[in-house]
Each structure stands twice: as structure tokens, then as C-alpha cells.
Design a protein around this motif. Sequence first.
Motif, PDB file in Angstrom:
ATOM      1  N   GLU A  10       0.757  -1.161  -0.072  1.00  0.00           N
ATOM      2  CA  GLU A  10       0.101   0.346  -0.005  1.00  0.00           C
ATOM      3  C   GLU A  10       0.790   1.283  -0.128  1.00  0.00           C
ATOM      4  O   GLU A  10       0.374   2.297  -0.434  1.00  0.00           O
ATOM      5  CB  GLU A  10      -0.999  -0.127   0.961  1.00  0.00           C
ATOM      6  CG  GLU A  10      -0.363  -0.286   2.315  1.00  0.00           C
ATOM      7  CD  GLU A  10      -0.457  -1.807   2.957  1.00  0.00           C
ATOM      8  OE1 GLU A  10      -0.798  -2.008   4.135  1.00  0.00           O
ATOM      9  OE2 GLU A  10      -0.653  -2.596   2.223  1.00  0.00           O
ATOM     10  N   GLN A  14       0.733   5.243  -4.602  1.00  0.00           N
ATOM     11  CA  GLN A  14       0.575   6.737  -4.747  1.00  0.00           C
ATOM     12  C   GLN A  14       1.193   7.048  -5.906  1.00  0.00           C
ATOM     13  O   GLN A  14       2.006   6.288  -6.551  1.00  0.00           O
ATOM     14  CB  GLN A  14       1.184   7.167  -3.384  1.00  0.00           C
ATOM     15  CG  GLN A  14       0.888   6.818  -1.932  1.00  0.00           C
ATOM     16  CD  GLN A  14       1.636   7.383  -0.968  1.00  0.00           C
ATOM     17  OE1 GLN A  14       1.319   8.548  -0.434  1.00  0.00           O
ATOM     18  NE2 GLN A  14       2.505   6.720  -0.344  1.00  0.00           N
ATOM     19  N   HIS A  15       1.258   8.471  -6.045  1.00  0.00           N
ATOM     20  CA  HIS A  15       1.926   8.986  -7.319  1.00  0.00           C
ATOM     21  C   HIS A  15       3.651   8.765  -7.309  1.00  0.00           C
ATOM     22  O   HIS A  15       3.849   8.745  -5.939  1.00  0.00           O
ATOM     23  CB  HIS A  15       1.749  10.399  -7.354  1.00  0.00           C
ATOM     24  CG  HIS A  15       2.196  10.957  -8.814  1.00  0.00           C
ATOM     25  ND1 HIS A  15       3.525  11.365  -8.861  1.00  0.00           N
ATOM     26  CD2 HIS A  15       1.637  11.401  -9.877  1.00  0.00           C
ATOM     27  CE1 HIS A  15       3.759  11.843 -10.128  1.00  0.00           C
ATOM     28  NE2 HIS A  15       2.637  11.600 -10.839  1.00  0.00           N
ATOM     29  N   LEU A  18       5.697  10.800  -4.686  1.00  0.00           N
ATOM     30  CA  LEU A  18       5.329  10.549  -3.325  1.00  0.00           C
ATOM     31  C   LEU A  18       6.139   9.496  -2.761  1.00  0.00           C
ATOM     32  O   LEU A  18       6.579   9.552  -1.768  1.00  0.00           O
ATOM     33  CB  LEU A  18       3.849  10.499  -3.142  1.00  0.00           C
ATOM     34  CG  LEU A  18       3.243  12.057  -3.683  1.00  0.00           C
ATOM     35  CD1 LEU A  18       1.366  11.667  -3.156  1.00  0.00           C
ATOM     36  CD2 LEU A  18       3.698  12.997  -2.738  1.00  0.00           C
ATOM     37  N   VAL A  19       6.070   8.615  -3.746  1.00  0.00           N
ATOM     38  CA  VAL A  19       6.700   7.267  -2.965  1.00  0.00           C
ATOM     39  C   VAL A  19       8.128   7.388  -3.329  1.00  0.00           C
ATOM     40  O   VAL A  19       9.017   6.813  -2.233  1.00  0.00           O
ATOM     41  CB  VAL A  19       6.251   6.206  -4.138  1.00  0.00           C
ATOM     42  CG1 VAL A  19       6.957   4.734  -3.881  1.00  0.00           C
ATOM     43  CG2 VAL A  19       4.595   5.893  -4.119  1.00  0.00           C
ATOM     44  N   THR A  22      10.310   8.056   0.002  1.00  0.00           N
ATOM     45  CA  THR A  22       9.903   7.040   0.975  1.00  0.00           C
ATOM     46  C   THR A  22      10.803   6.008   0.695  1.00  0.00           C
ATOM     47  O   THR A  22      11.087   5.132   1.668  1.00  0.00           O
ATOM     48  CB  THR A  22       8.551   6.850   0.916  1.00  0.00           C
ATOM     49  OG1 THR A  22       8.182   6.070   0.116  1.00  0.00           O
ATOM     50  CG2 THR A  22       7.484   8.037   1.335  1.00  0.00           C
ATOM     51  N   HIS A  88       2.122   3.756  -8.632  1.00  0.00           N
ATOM     52  CA  HIS A  88       1.282   4.468  -8.869  1.00  0.00           C
ATOM     53  C   HIS A  88      -0.104   4.497  -8.157  1.00  0.00           C
ATOM     54  O   HIS A  88      -0.080   3.633  -7.379  1.00  0.00           O
ATOM     55  CB  HIS A  88       1.153   4.014 -10.723  1.00  0.00           C
ATOM     56  CG  HIS A  88       0.639   2.579 -10.781  1.00  0.00           C
ATOM     57  ND1 HIS A  88      -0.582   2.175 -10.339  1.00  0.00           N
ATOM     58  CD2 HIS A  88       1.282   1.806 -11.432  1.00  0.00           C
ATOM     59  CE1 HIS A  88      -0.431   0.865 -10.782  1.00  0.00           C
ATOM     60  NE2 HIS A  88       0.541   0.553 -11.199  1.00  0.00           N
ATOM     61  N   GLU A  89      -1.170   5.230  -8.717  1.00  0.00           N
ATOM     62  CA  GLU A  89      -2.403   5.208  -8.095  1.00  0.00           C
ATOM     63  C   GLU A  89      -3.401   5.280  -9.216  1.00  0.00           C
ATOM     64  O   GLU A  89      -3.361   5.740 -10.423  1.00  0.00           O
ATOM     65  CB  GLU A  89      -2.528   6.558  -7.563  1.00  0.00           C
ATOM     66  CG  GLU A  89      -2.381   7.902  -8.268  1.00  0.00           C
ATOM     67  CD  GLU A  89      -2.338   9.252  -7.281  1.00  0.00           C
ATOM     68  OE1 GLU A  89      -2.651   9.189  -6.179  1.00  0.00           O
ATOM     69  OE2 GLU A  89      -2.078  10.282  -7.839  1.00  0.00           O
TER      70      GLU A  89
END
Length: 206
Positions: A10, A14-15, A18-19, A22, A88-89
Motif C-alpha cells: 500500500e 501513490q503517485h 510521493l513514493v 519514502t 502509481h495510483e
Amino acid sequence: MSEIQPLKREVLFQHPSLVAPTLLGSVLKVGGRRLYLTEVEAYGAADDQASHAYRSKTRRNSAMFEDPGCLYVYFTYGMHHCVNVVAHEDRTPGAVLVRSGIGIDEEGDRKIVLGPGRVGRYLGLSVEDSGIDLVSNLLVSRLTSKVVSLGTDLEGFHLRLRDLGIDSVPPVMAAPRVGITKAVEKTWRYLFSNRRLVSRPMPTSD
């Protein structure tokens, strides 16, 4: 070496922009080798003209359309295999390119691996490995003889930094991506602010 904690899928839903930050400090494990990520770049889809998935799905970029957590490896300049983590999202393709890291092998020997071409060579990955699920080892065993996984190993990462004489985790910087001619204004390159840990050119802190 300390035990790797599998990364939860999970986190990757995300885009890619944003990933990407992290993933810094996380570990990509291929067989007996680990690579602690110190520099990455995000690539999107319709919002990113520099992305392989900008126009449409092709045989080359098809892994970018798979579930987040898959491996995307492409061949470039007739000599380099570049390693990406799909992120991705809403089924929109995207990926995070691994540019640099701190490598450690089964014998405990460490190596600073700078540049995406060297990353692919160090990990021994090729386009044949594209599509491997980094989160599900069950799927990995069906696709390839290589065991490839993505996870976290905070203790191991701190140890590798201390081996390099770096006492604490450097701040994360965002900078324009390199080696592209389109969408150059996007600051989707994320890296630790230590010259020893990242490929050139090293951005300024200004």
C-alpha cells in the motif's frame, strides 16, 4: 546482517513522486546482495513527458502498468539495464528509477554503487526480470530463479552509513532529474545530501 522487513504494497499505491522519497534508505535484495537506496527518480505518465509511459503502453514499458511493487527493468544505450520500482495510483502507470545505493554482498563486502547503469550491473538484473513482484516471494519463485525483494532494514542501513564514516542519516534533497530533455523542471530526483552517496551531478543546496 539484520533481517529485512518486507515493504507493504500500500505504500506504493501513490503517485511516483510521493513514493520516491519514502524509498530512500530501503533495501533491494537480489539473491545474496543488498542495495540500500540513496538516490532515486520518479516518473509518471500523462503528467510527465520524460516518462516511458507518457504516450501509451508498449512491450518495453508494460511493467509500468502492472501492480505497484513490480520490477521494471529497461535496456538503454545498448549496454545498461536500469532498475525501477513500479509505483502509481488508480491504475495510472509510473515507476521510481533506482539511481544509486550502498551495496553489500554475502561476504559483507560493501560497495558504493553510483548511477543507474551500475545499479543494474551490481544487482545482476536484466529486462528478463521485468515484471517480477518485489512484494510477493511466491510470484517471484514462479517467474525467475532469482529471489528479488524490496523491504526495510533500518539497522543495516545505519550500519552501512557508519562503515562510510557517516554518523547520521543525511537530509533528503529534491532536485531536477538528470539525463532527460523533457519535463526538466520537475524536481522528482530525491537523494541524500552527501556527495559520497549519489551520482553526479550533485545538486547544490541553494
